[in-house]
Write a protein that holds these residues in place. Structure first.
Motif, PDB file in Angstrom:
ATOM      1  N   VAL A 159      43.580  16.127 137.694  1.00 16.54           N
ATOM      2  CA  VAL A 159      43.217  15.360 136.502  1.00 16.54           C
ATOM      3  C   VAL A 159      43.222  16.326 135.315  1.00 16.54           C
ATOM      4  O   VAL A 159      42.550  17.362 135.350  1.00 16.54           O
ATOM      5  CB  VAL A 159      41.827  14.717 136.651  1.00 16.54           C
ATOM      6  CG1 VAL A 159      41.425  14.043 135.345  1.00 16.54           C
ATOM      7  CG2 VAL A 159      41.828  13.711 137.780  1.00 16.54           C
ATOM      8  N   LEU A 160      43.992  16.010 134.307  1.00 14.98           N
ATOM      9  CA  LEU A 160      44.106  16.854 133.111  1.00 14.98           C
ATOM     10  C   LEU A 160      43.171  16.293 132.048  1.00 14.98           C
ATOM     11  O   LEU A 160      43.457  15.259 131.428  1.00 14.98           O
ATOM     12  CB  LEU A 160      45.554  16.856 132.630  1.00 14.98           C
ATOM     13  CG  LEU A 160      46.071  18.081 131.859  1.00 14.98           C
ATOM     14  CD1 LEU A 160      45.821  19.367 132.630  1.00 14.98           C
ATOM     15  CD2 LEU A 160      47.539  17.918 131.548  1.00 14.98           C
ATOM     16  N   VAL A 161      42.035  16.928 131.875  1.00 14.72           N
ATOM     17  CA  VAL A 161      41.025  16.458 130.925  1.00 14.72           C
ATOM     18  C   VAL A 161      41.307  17.090 129.562  1.00 14.72           C
ATOM     19  O   VAL A 161      41.372  18.320 129.446  1.00 14.72           O
ATOM     20  CB  VAL A 161      39.609  16.827 131.394  1.00 14.72           C
ATOM     21  CG1 VAL A 161      38.570  16.312 130.413  1.00 14.72           C
ATOM     22  CG2 VAL A 161      39.358  16.266 132.804  1.00 14.72           C
ATOM     23  N   ALA A 194      53.692  17.845 127.624  1.00 17.72           N
ATOM     24  CA  ALA A 194      54.250  19.144 127.995  1.00 17.72           C
ATOM     25  C   ALA A 194      53.390  19.804 129.075  1.00 17.72           C
ATOM     26  O   ALA A 194      53.900  20.392 130.035  1.00 17.72           O
ATOM     27  CB  ALA A 194      54.359  20.040 126.770  1.00 17.72           C
ATOM     28  N   HIS A 195      52.061  19.719 128.919  1.00 16.42           N
ATOM     29  CA  HIS A 195      51.149  20.249 129.944  1.00 16.42           C
ATOM     30  C   HIS A 195      51.351  19.522 131.278  1.00 16.42           C
ATOM     31  O   HIS A 195      51.387  20.145 132.342  1.00 16.42           O
ATOM     32  CB  HIS A 195      49.692  20.104 129.486  1.00 16.42           C
ATOM     33  CG  HIS A 195      49.241  21.182 128.552  1.00 16.42           C
ATOM     34  ND1 HIS A 195      48.852  22.431 129.000  1.00 16.42           N
ATOM     35  CD2 HIS A 195      49.107  21.200 127.192  1.00 16.42           C
ATOM     36  CE1 HIS A 195      48.499  23.176 127.955  1.00 16.42           C
ATOM     37  NE2 HIS A 195      48.636  22.446 126.845  1.00 16.42           N
ATOM     38  N   LYS A 196      51.461  18.210 131.201  1.00 18.41           N
ATOM     39  CA  LYS A 196      51.641  17.412 132.419  1.00 18.41           C
ATOM     40  C   LYS A 196      52.942  17.785 133.130  1.00 18.41           C
ATOM     41  O   LYS A 196      52.970  17.999 134.342  1.00 18.41           O
ATOM     42  CB  LYS A 196      51.642  15.921 132.056  1.00 18.41           C
ATOM     43  CG  LYS A 196      51.729  14.984 133.242  1.00 18.41           C
ATOM     44  CD  LYS A 196      51.640  13.526 132.777  1.00 18.41           C
ATOM     45  CE  LYS A 196      51.689  12.567 133.948  1.00 18.41           C
ATOM     46  NZ  LYS A 196      51.612  11.155 133.500  1.00 18.41           N
ATOM     47  N   SER A 197      54.023  17.908 132.366  1.00 22.31           N
ATOM     48  CA  SER A 197      55.315  18.265 132.953  1.00 22.31           C
ATOM     49  C   SER A 197      55.287  19.657 133.569  1.00 22.31           C
ATOM     50  O   SER A 197      55.906  19.904 134.606  1.00 22.31           O
ATOM     51  CB  SER A 197      56.416  18.184 131.892  1.00 22.31           C
ATOM     52  OG  SER A 197      56.586  16.850 131.455  1.00 22.31           O
ATOM     53  N   ARG A 252      50.489  15.109 141.840  1.00 22.16           N
ATOM     54  CA  ARG A 252      50.085  14.026 140.937  1.00 22.16           C
ATOM     55  C   ARG A 252      49.299  14.614 139.788  1.00 22.16           C
ATOM     56  O   ARG A 252      48.466  15.513 139.971  1.00 22.16           O
ATOM     57  CB  ARG A 252      49.197  13.010 141.656  1.00 22.16           C
ATOM     58  CG  ARG A 252      49.811  12.314 142.849  1.00 22.16           C
ATOM     59  CD  ARG A 252      48.774  11.451 143.562  1.00 22.16           C
ATOM     60  NE  ARG A 252      48.311  10.349 142.748  1.00 22.16           N
ATOM     61  CZ  ARG A 252      47.148   9.706 142.935  1.00 22.16           C
ATOM     62  NH1 ARG A 252      46.318  10.112 143.875  1.00 22.16           N
ATOM     63  NH2 ARG A 252      46.803   8.687 142.166  1.00 22.16           N
ATOM     64  N   VAL A 253      49.545  14.078 138.605  1.00 21.50           N
ATOM     65  CA  VAL A 253      48.794  14.506 137.423  1.00 21.50           C
ATOM     66  C   VAL A 253      48.400  13.257 136.631  1.00 21.50           C
ATOM     67  O   VAL A 253      49.242  12.409 136.341  1.00 21.50           O
ATOM     68  CB  VAL A 253      49.618  15.443 136.515  1.00 21.50           C
ATOM     69  CG1 VAL A 253      48.784  15.855 135.291  1.00 21.50           C
ATOM     70  CG2 VAL A 253      50.089  16.669 137.277  1.00 21.50           C
ATOM     71  N   ARG A 254      47.113  13.172 136.303  1.00 28.24           N
ATOM     72  CA  ARG A 254      46.632  12.048 135.491  1.00 28.24           C
ATOM     73  C   ARG A 254      45.930  12.587 134.250  1.00 28.24           C
ATOM     74  O   ARG A 254      45.114  13.515 134.336  1.00 28.24           O
ATOM     75  CB  ARG A 254      45.668  11.174 136.294  1.00 28.24           C
ATOM     76  CG  ARG A 254      45.218   9.928 135.536  1.00 28.24           C
ATOM     77  CD  ARG A 254      44.580   8.914 136.454  1.00 28.24           C
ATOM     78  NE  ARG A 254      43.225   9.275 136.836  1.00 28.24           N
ATOM     79  CZ  ARG A 254      42.535   8.640 137.788  1.00 28.24           C
ATOM     80  NH1 ARG A 254      43.115   7.652 138.468  1.00 28.24           N
ATOM     81  NH2 ARG A 254      41.305   9.010 138.073  1.00 28.24           N
ATOM     82  N   GLY A 314      51.162  25.081 130.930  1.00 38.52           N
ATOM     83  CA  GLY A 314      51.183  25.927 132.113  1.00 38.52           C
ATOM     84  C   GLY A 314      50.044  26.922 132.166  1.00 38.52           C
ATOM     85  O   GLY A 314      49.925  27.639 133.178  1.00 38.52           O
ATOM     86  N   SER A 315      49.227  26.978 131.131  1.00 39.21           N
ATOM     87  CA  SER A 315      48.137  27.955 131.111  1.00 39.21           C
ATOM     88  C   SER A 315      46.825  27.380 131.616  1.00 39.21           C
ATOM     89  O   SER A 315      45.842  28.123 131.769  1.00 39.21           O
ATOM     90  CB  SER A 315      47.959  28.488 129.687  1.00 39.21           C
ATOM     91  OG  SER A 315      47.525  27.433 128.817  1.00 39.21           O
TER      92      SER A 315
END
Length: 429
Positions: free
Chosen positions: A360-362, A374-377, A386-388, A421-422
């Protein structure tokens, strides 16, 4: 105001439950395919006449019919006493009738012996109760074109292998043969006309016992001497010694002089299953001379899948050599086994979340959309499954708990200006 609940006997599935169901279905499909079966798909709708051709047993009474298009009020009133005039289509109540029609339609493009997988929803106008729904999933495997006991043995082995793979080891299969049942009833003296009602009563043996069965048969008014002979057989003295599945167990369970051909057919199933499961010891089969199964289209071997954790069956099936001939005009041997998906999915223990990483990308509210994507990719390119995206909430604990319930394994925070990517991934557990 319309209700917001689903129709009675039907259900919604939240993401976590849907994911669990799909995991179970994936295991079933994988094991079925491993045993040489190929998946097909048939329409959820069949012609009304086909669904009510007298081959679906009591399920025909539970079918959902679809009103003919173009009928006005006068047309509906005129056809009110004729279901076939009101409806030309209906929702399938099982997968066997559609399969028989499918085989008759596509036989020229199929191998001589065809092994089919069918997995999909069916509909029955049941009275909703715990474990009984109006829409539910069936998982069927069938073999057409093979009249030998090899077909039954393949189905039994594939089904046992599948529940083993789901963590339900220790399953057994109760086996009988409709021909043995018919012979037994004849030997007691029941007439052919009495047989359907007698079978309905025999099917209650495990619930009402020998006295209850004999009493109900007498209430039915069937041949009295036949009832007396049957009751005496049910109450005959029996030794309690364990007899593994095989010819001795089968002959011990039947009246004397049971047909050699039927006994040999049933015994060969145990030999084949043992050969396929050499590490399992004694064959996981039990001969049950009073196993009936209610479908009227069964013509030979019948079976039910049992597990020690529950008192009800987890599936079953049998041979239905006469059904395809109703569509094709010539007889084709066929036998099938259906796993009760809704019952099995409730038994399968909650599995650990998939080993594949799900994140999960908060993010803060001010992070530009282009940067978020871009972060998700970047995470997906790095191998995350999986990325949400989730906007940072005041109650982060609730957000992360919900994400974990949905199957996510970690989370990362993103702020405006961070390089794709960081992000540092932290575990949710």
């Amino acid at each position: 105001m319309a209700t917001v609940n689903p129709p009675r006997g039907m259900r919604d599935f939240l993401p976590a439950e849907k994911a669990r169901r799909e995991r179970v279905l994936a295991v079933i499909r994988e094991r079925y395919r491993a045993h040489g079966f190929d998946e097909i798909e048939t329409p959820v709708v069949e012609e009304h006449g086909r669904l009510h051709a007298g081959i679906g047993g009591d399920n025909e009474k539970l079918s959902y019919s679809i009103l003919r298009r173009g009928l006005d009020a006068d047309g509906i009133r005129a056809a009110a006493d004729d279901p076939a005039a009101l409806s030309d289509l209906g929702l399938r109540y099982d997968l066997t009738v559609p399969l028989a029609r499918f085989y008759a339609t596509n036989r020229g493009q199929l191998p001589t012996v065809f092994r089919a997988i069918q997995i999909g929803p069916v509909w029955r106008a049941e009275r909703p109760q715990k474990g009984r729904y109006r829409q539910f999933v069936q998982c069927d495997i069938d073999i057409m074109g093979d009249e030998s006991s090899r077909a039954e043995a393949e189905l039994i082995v594939a089904s046992l292998d599948t529940i083993d793979a789901l963590g339900l080891q220790g399953g057994t299969v109760r086996v009988n043969d409709r021909r043995a049942l018919d012979w037994m009833l004849d030997s007691f003296g029941f007439t052919e006309d009495e047989r359907p009602g007698v079978l309905i009563t025999i099917d209650k043996l495990d619930k009402i016992g020998p006295d209850g069965v004999a009493g109900e048969l007498r209430e039915r008014g069937v041949t009295a001497t036949a009832v007396d002979a049957f009751e005496a057989f049910l109450k005959r003295p029996q030794t309690r010694e364990y007899t593994p599945y095989g010819e001795r167990q089968i002959r011990k369970a039947l009246p004397e002089s049971a047909p050699d051909e039927i006994v040999a057919h049933l015994a060969s199933l145990g030999e084949a299953v043992v050969a396929a499961r050499p590490d399992a010891g004694a064959p996981p089969l039990v001969y049950d001379p009073f196993l009936v199964r209610g479908m009227g289209y069964y013509t030979g071997t019948i079976f039910e899948l049992a597990h020690p954790s529950v008192s009800y069956s987890l599936g079953g099936g049998g041979r239905y050599d006469g059904m395809i001939g109703r569509f094709l005009g010539q007889q084709v041997p066929a036998v099938g086994f259906s796993i009760g998906f809704e019952r099995i999915v409730d038994l399968v223990a909650e599995q650990e979340v998939d080993q594949a990483q799900a994140v999960v990308l908060v993010h803060d509210a001010d992070v530009p959309v282009a940067q978020l994507l871009a972060h998700k990719s970047a995470l997906l390119s790095a191998g995350v499954a999986r990325v949400r995206l989730e906007r940072r909430a005041k109650n982060m604990k609730a957000l992360l708990e919900r994400s974990a319930a949905d199957g996510y394994t970690g989370f990362a925070s993103v702020r405006s200006g961070d390089e794709p990517g960081s992000a540092e991934i932290k575990p949710l557990a």
